[in-house]
Motif scaffolding. Sequence first.
Motif, mmCIF file in Angstrom:
data_model
loop_
_atom_site.group_PDB
_atom_site.id
_atom_site.type_symbol
_atom_site.label_atom_id
_atom_site.label_comp_id
_atom_site.label_asym_id
_atom_site.label_seq_id
_atom_site.Cartn_x
_atom_site.Cartn_y
_atom_site.Cartn_z
ATOM 1 N N ILE A 152 0.874 -1.173 0.000
ATOM 2 C CA ILE A 152 0.000 0.000 0.000
ATOM 3 C C ILE A 152 0.913 1.226 0.000
ATOM 4 C CG2 ILE A 152 -1.777 1.270 1.240
ATOM 5 C CD1 ILE A 152 -2.560 -1.349 2.595
ATOM 6 N N PRO A 153 0.775 2.118 -0.974
ATOM 7 C CA PRO A 153 1.703 3.264 -1.050
ATOM 8 C C PRO A 153 1.732 4.090 0.231
ATOM 9 C CG PRO A 153 0.396 3.091 -3.064
ATOM 10 C CD PRO A 153 -0.194 2.113 -2.082
ATOM 11 N N GLU A 154 2.932 4.394 0.678
ATOM 12 C CA GLU A 154 3.087 5.242 1.862
ATOM 13 C C GLU A 154 2.481 6.622 1.636
ATOM 14 O OE1 GLU A 154 4.214 4.775 4.865
ATOM 15 O OE2 GLU A 154 4.802 2.677 4.620
ATOM 16 N N GLN A 155 2.435 7.047 0.368
ATOM 17 C CA GLN A 155 1.893 8.373 0.050
ATOM 18 C C GLN A 155 0.413 8.499 0.378
ATOM 19 O OE1 GLN A 155 3.753 6.436 -1.842
ATOM 20 N NE2 GLN A 155 5.122 7.564 -3.194
ATOM 21 N N PHE A 156 -0.256 7.382 0.690
ATOM 22 C CA PHE A 156 -1.670 7.453 1.044
ATOM 23 C C PHE A 156 -1.889 8.248 2.324
ATOM 24 C CE2 PHE A 156 -3.916 3.799 -1.404
ATOM 25 C CZ PHE A 156 -3.473 4.358 -2.589
ATOM 26 N N ASP A 157 -0.815 8.572 3.031
ATOM 27 C CA ASP A 157 -0.915 9.463 4.186
ATOM 28 C C ASP A 157 -1.478 10.831 3.786
ATOM 29 O OD1 ASP A 157 0.100 7.487 5.726
ATOM 30 O OD2 ASP A 157 2.074 8.377 6.019
ATOM 31 N N LEU A 158 -1.367 11.152 2.480
ATOM 32 C CA LEU A 158 -1.842 12.451 1.993
ATOM 33 C C LEU A 158 -3.356 12.481 1.808
ATOM 34 C CD1 LEU A 158 0.907 13.083 -0.737
ATOM 35 C CD2 LEU A 158 0.814 14.029 1.577
ATOM 36 N N LEU A 159 -3.992 11.323 1.841
ATOM 37 C CA LEU A 159 -5.440 11.258 1.631
ATOM 38 C C LEU A 159 -6.162 11.557 2.943
ATOM 39 C CD1 LEU A 159 -5.580 8.092 -0.678
ATOM 40 C CD2 LEU A 159 -5.655 10.499 -1.352
ATOM 41 N N THR A 160 -6.097 12.789 3.352
ATOM 42 C CA THR A 160 -6.595 13.183 4.668
ATOM 43 C C THR A 160 -8.117 13.224 4.750
ATOM 44 O OG1 THR A 160 -6.389 15.501 4.017
ATOM 45 C CG2 THR A 160 -4.522 14.512 5.171
ATOM 46 N N ARG A 161 -8.815 13.194 3.613
ATOM 47 C CA ARG A 161 -10.277 13.243 3.625
ATOM 48 C C ARG A 161 -10.915 11.854 3.670
ATOM 49 N NH1 ARG A 161 -12.496 18.272 1.216
ATOM 50 N NH2 ARG A 161 -10.775 19.711 0.843
ATOM 51 N N LEU A 162 -10.111 10.808 3.546
ATOM 52 C CA LEU A 162 -10.658 9.458 3.475
ATOM 53 C C LEU A 162 -11.468 9.106 4.727
ATOM 54 C CD1 LEU A 162 -8.062 6.909 2.017
ATOM 55 C CD2 LEU A 162 -10.271 7.574 1.068
ATOM 56 N N THR A 163 -12.690 8.645 4.500
ATOM 57 C CA THR A 163 -13.506 8.122 5.599
ATOM 58 C C THR A 163 -13.839 6.643 5.376
ATOM 59 O OG1 THR A 163 -15.528 8.891 4.477
ATOM 60 C CG2 THR A 163 -14.534 10.366 6.102
ATOM 61 N N THR A 164 -13.786 6.203 4.114
ATOM 62 C CA THR A 164 -14.060 4.804 3.780
ATOM 63 C C THR A 164 -12.928 4.288 2.898
ATOM 64 O OG1 THR A 164 -16.449 5.202 3.815
ATOM 65 C CG2 THR A 164 -15.692 3.193 2.729
ATOM 66 N N PHE A 165 -12.317 3.183 3.342
ATOM 67 C CA PHE A 165 -11.168 2.638 2.626
ATOM 68 C C PHE A 165 -11.112 1.134 2.832
ATOM 69 C CE2 PHE A 165 -6.765 1.122 2.695
ATOM 70 C CZ PHE A 165 -6.292 1.563 1.476
ATOM 71 N N SER A 166 -10.866 0.382 1.752
ATOM 72 C CA SER A 166 -10.718 -1.065 1.901
ATOM 73 C C SER A 166 -9.830 -1.628 0.796
ATOM 74 C CB SER A 166 -12.073 -1.766 1.872
ATOM 75 O OG SER A 166 -11.900 -3.174 2.012
ATOM 76 N N VAL A 167 -8.894 -2.493 1.220
ATOM 77 C CA VAL A 167 -8.069 -3.263 0.273
ATOM 78 C C VAL A 167 -8.149 -4.746 0.632
ATOM 79 C CG1 VAL A 167 -6.456 -1.414 -0.326
ATOM 80 C CG2 VAL A 167 -6.044 -2.825 1.728
ATOM 81 N N ALA A 168 -9.202 -5.149 1.316
ATOM 82 C CA ALA A 168 -9.338 -6.542 1.757
ATOM 83 C C ALA A 168 -9.350 -7.496 0.567
ATOM 84 C CB ALA A 168 -10.628 -6.704 2.566
ATOM 85 N N ASP A 169 -8.861 -8.704 0.803
ATOM 86 C CA ASP A 169 -8.909 -9.786 -0.181
ATOM 87 C C ASP A 169 -8.153 -9.448 -1.461
ATOM 88 O OD1 ASP A 169 -10.565 -11.396 1.500
ATOM 89 O OD2 ASP A 169 -12.298 -10.220 0.872
ATOM 90 N N ASN A 170 -6.870 -9.146 -1.296
ATOM 91 C CA ASN A 170 -5.969 -8.947 -2.419
ATOM 92 C C ASN A 170 -4.702 -9.771 -2.184
ATOM 93 O OD1 ASN A 170 -6.836 -6.786 -4.566
ATOM 94 N ND2 ASN A 170 -7.558 -5.965 -2.605
ATOM 95 N N LEU A 171 -3.601 -9.387 -2.804
ATOM 96 C CA LEU A 171 -2.324 -10.095 -2.647
ATOM 97 C C LEU A 171 -1.260 -9.131 -2.124
ATOM 98 C CD1 LEU A 171 -2.428 -11.926 -6.123
ATOM 99 C CD2 LEU A 171 -3.110 -12.875 -3.910
ATOM 100 N N LEU A 172 -1.660 -8.221 -1.281
ATOM 101 C CA LEU A 172 -0.772 -7.155 -0.820
ATOM 102 C C LEU A 172 0.205 -7.653 0.241
ATOM 103 C CD1 LEU A 172 -3.451 -4.335 -0.594
ATOM 104 C CD2 LEU A 172 -1.691 -4.597 -2.352
ATOM 105 N N SER A 173 1.322 -6.934 0.364
ATOM 106 C CA SER A 173 2.355 -7.283 1.336
ATOM 107 C C SER A 173 2.898 -6.005 1.973
ATOM 108 C CB SER A 173 3.488 -8.053 0.645
ATOM 109 O OG SER A 173 4.061 -7.274 -0.399
ATOM 110 N N GLY A 174 3.791 -6.190 2.946
ATOM 111 C CA GLY A 174 4.426 -5.036 3.568
ATOM 112 C C GLY A 174 3.627 -4.474 4.735
ATOM 113 N N THR A 175 3.940 -3.234 5.076
ATOM 114 C CA THR A 175 3.385 -2.593 6.265
ATOM 115 C C THR A 175 2.261 -1.631 5.905
ATOM 116 O OG1 THR A 175 5.579 -2.697 7.279
ATOM 117 C CG2 THR A 175 3.977 -1.245 8.313
ATOM 118 N N ILE A 176 1.217 -1.624 6.704
ATOM 119 C CA ILE A 176 0.099 -0.691 6.503
ATOM 120 C C ILE A 176 0.567 0.727 6.855
ATOM 121 C CG2 ILE A 176 -2.196 -0.034 7.317
ATOM 122 C CD1 ILE A 176 -2.691 -3.015 7.893
#
Length: 268
Positions: free
Chosen positions: A161-185
């Motif tokens: 998950i891109p670290e740059q997502f820290d910039l999405l300060t308006r996010l209230t709903t977010f989901s990446v469930a059920d994928n093949l992702l790795s690394g740190t949230i």
Amino acid sequence: MAGDAKFLLWLLLLSISSLCFGSELDIQCLKSIQQSVIDPRGELKSSWNFSDGTRGFLCTFTGVRCWNPEENRVLSLLLGNLGLEGPFPQGLQNCESINSLDLSSNNFSGPIPPDISQQMPYLSSLDLSNNSFSGEIPSDISNMTYLNLLNLQHNQFSGQIPEQFDLLTRLTTFSVADNLLSGTIPYALRNLSASNFVGNKELCGSPLDDCSRRRRWRIHIRMHRINDLSSIGAAVGFVVGFVVAFYFPHCFIFSERLRAYVVLLHLL
């Protein structure tokens, strides 16, 4: 406050510019989408009739919501659950005033465009869930700073998950469930529920398992398997060596001196 003022200014400029050329671009946008997707059920083919030409005719198309029902200016594309297939639709950059895109529960595949924020910079809602999109999640999404909803669950996205997502300060709903992702949230997403991240075996960090603990567990499992394999290998080697030595001593005794030594051991 500066961001809100910028957004309101953008809406004002859109309303002015649409009087001049917005409609033609939006028509071209929908034509490109219709041509670039596979439509087995004919949902778009039967509804998206570009020969109409009446005022606001785009607004009657399946899945199309307009800013004003009498203007061909697309506000939202709600194309979920229409059986659509193929890669990510083309031509969306011409829907300049689009605010929401929903492609959920279709059969789209392949990567998300790496310049998606340039195509739709003012989206507040992006729902790509329940498809077969793959590849890495573009870090460029972090430039879509008006996003309130980003739903990417149940796809085949890989990488981190891109670290740059820290910039999405308006996010209230977010989901990446059920994928093949790795690394740190990323840190800014750790206040969300674990249900938004489950189904990614290599993903860790709050609200999921601690990354260091997961690494230690993997090392423990790996070492345990190595020890088991070593023990099995040693046991098999011993048995095989014993059988060969007992029944076929000539296979490994090459000198008279060694042969004599073995005979002496038997006598003892």
